[in-house]
Scaffold this active site. Structure first.
Site, PDB file in Angstrom:
ATOM      1  N   ASP A  44      44.865  38.919  55.284  1.00  0.00           N
ATOM      2  CA  ASP A  44      45.164  38.936  53.851  1.00  0.00           C
ATOM      3  C   ASP A  44      45.595  40.331  53.432  1.00  0.00           C
ATOM      4  OD1 ASP A  44      44.520  37.463  51.020  1.00  0.00           O
ATOM      5  OD2 ASP A  44      44.015  39.591  50.920  1.00  0.00           O
ATOM      6  N   TYR A  49      48.559  46.757  47.811  1.00  0.00           N
ATOM      7  CA  TYR A  49      47.754  47.481  48.794  1.00  0.00           C
ATOM      8  C   TYR A  49      48.587  48.542  49.525  1.00  0.00           C
ATOM      9  CZ  TYR A  49      44.589  43.410  48.379  1.00  0.00           C
ATOM     10  OH  TYR A  49      43.782  42.396  47.933  1.00  0.00           O
ATOM     11  N   LYS A  74      50.655  38.972  48.211  1.00  0.00           N
ATOM     12  CA  LYS A  74      50.521  38.676  46.786  1.00  0.00           C
ATOM     13  C   LYS A  74      51.568  39.412  45.956  1.00  0.00           C
ATOM     14  CE  LYS A  74      45.554  38.747  47.661  1.00  0.00           C
ATOM     15  NZ  LYS A  74      45.573  39.690  48.788  1.00  0.00           N
ATOM     16  N   HIS A 107      48.914  37.687  41.986  1.00  0.00           N
ATOM     17  CA  HIS A 107      47.719  38.498  42.219  1.00  0.00           C
ATOM     18  C   HIS A 107      46.713  38.442  41.063  1.00  0.00           C
ATOM     19  CE1 HIS A 107      46.405  42.215  44.722  1.00  0.00           C
ATOM     20  NE2 HIS A 107      45.353  41.544  44.291  1.00  0.00           N
TER      21      HIS A 107
END
Length: 274
Positions: A44, A49, A74, A107
């Site tokens: 994931d 990120y 996401k 998200h």
């Protein structure tokens, strides 16, 4: 073996995966490679990120067949509307070095950013085009999930903060009604809850397991998809071994009773993150 769960779109998702939230970009390739070596097949990540490239390099160097992996990423909150969504997924696929992802999520609901319907409908188009095989949302609780359901395009997954003291029961009931599977992020309380000191620690002693293994075993028994994060190869293997911990019905009921409702939240309220 890692158990799988059937999704409402006919696909099966590995129930235990590896999360890359807060994994530094420079460390991502090494840590994801270690996770794949340990046996994880569900990874994931997310655009925000900033480590999709590291995930992609680990995948490319793993030698694991693409159809044996489940990769989730996401859409971030500043990308709304058809054109922005398509561009965002194209960027993520390029960074990951993939032709498709297995699961693409919105998200956060980011309610102050305006209506979500056209963004979500574009997700359906991306699925039809094979750029993502499944679609879903993240952090859409009982306040925001109905807006998605109202479009008639039902998500396969809703990824939410979920751990023993914050079980999100209203969202879980709504998701169950529409056969939406819940993914638990922060499944161990993000280090902000001392689950080891109390009931879960006692259950762990009886099962000769760690408190983290018991907590993950509870998630699995409850039907949650779960992806703990660890930088330690030993801890990665220990988390995988939680699939071998079999809790009693009494254990599960006792952990269920730890729920504090909204008071148990330890991270951001979706209403506040835009």
């Amino acid at each position: 073996m890692i158990p799988t769960l059937p999704l409402n779109d006919g696909r099966n998702i590995p129930q235990l995966g590896y999360g890359t939230f807060l994994v530094p970009p420079q460390d991502t390739e090494a840590q994801v490679s270690q996770a794949l070596e340990a046996g994880y097949r569900h990874i994931d990540t997310a655009a925000i990120y900033r480590n999709e490239e590291g995930v992609g390099r680990a995948i490319a160097h793993s030698g694991i067949a693409r159809d044996e992996l489940w990769i989730t990423t996401k859409l971030w909150n500043d990308r709304r509307g058809p054109d922005a969504v398509r561009a965002a997924l194209d960027e993520s696929l390029t960074k990951l070095g993939l032709d498709y992802v297995d699961l693409y999520l919105i998200h956060w609901p980011a309610p102050k950013n305006g209506p979500i319907a056209s963004t979500w409908e574009t997700f359906g188009e991306l699925r039809s085009q094979g750029l993502t095989h499944s679609i879903g949302v993240s952090n859409f609780d009982e306040r925001y999930l109905p807006d998605i359901i109202a479009t008639g395009l039902i998500p396969a997954v809703d990824q939410i903060e979920l751990h023993p003291q914050f079980q999100q029961k209203p969202t879980k009931e709504l998701a169950k009604t529409h056969h939406i599977e819940l993914q638990a992020w922060g499944p161990l309380g993000q280090g902000k809850v001392d689950y080891q000191a109390g009931l879960i620690g006692e259950i762990a002693q009886r099962h000769q397991a760690s408190w983290a293994q018991v907590t993950l075993a509870w998630h699995i028994a409850k039907g949650h998809i779960v992806f703990p994060k660890s930088s330690s190869p030993q801890r990665m293997r220990e988390n995988l071994a939680s699939t071998n911990v079999v809790l009693t019905s009494e254990d599960i009921a006792a952990i269920d009773a730890l729920d504090l409702g909204l008071a148990g939240r330890v991270s951001a309220d979706p209403a506040d993150l835009n």
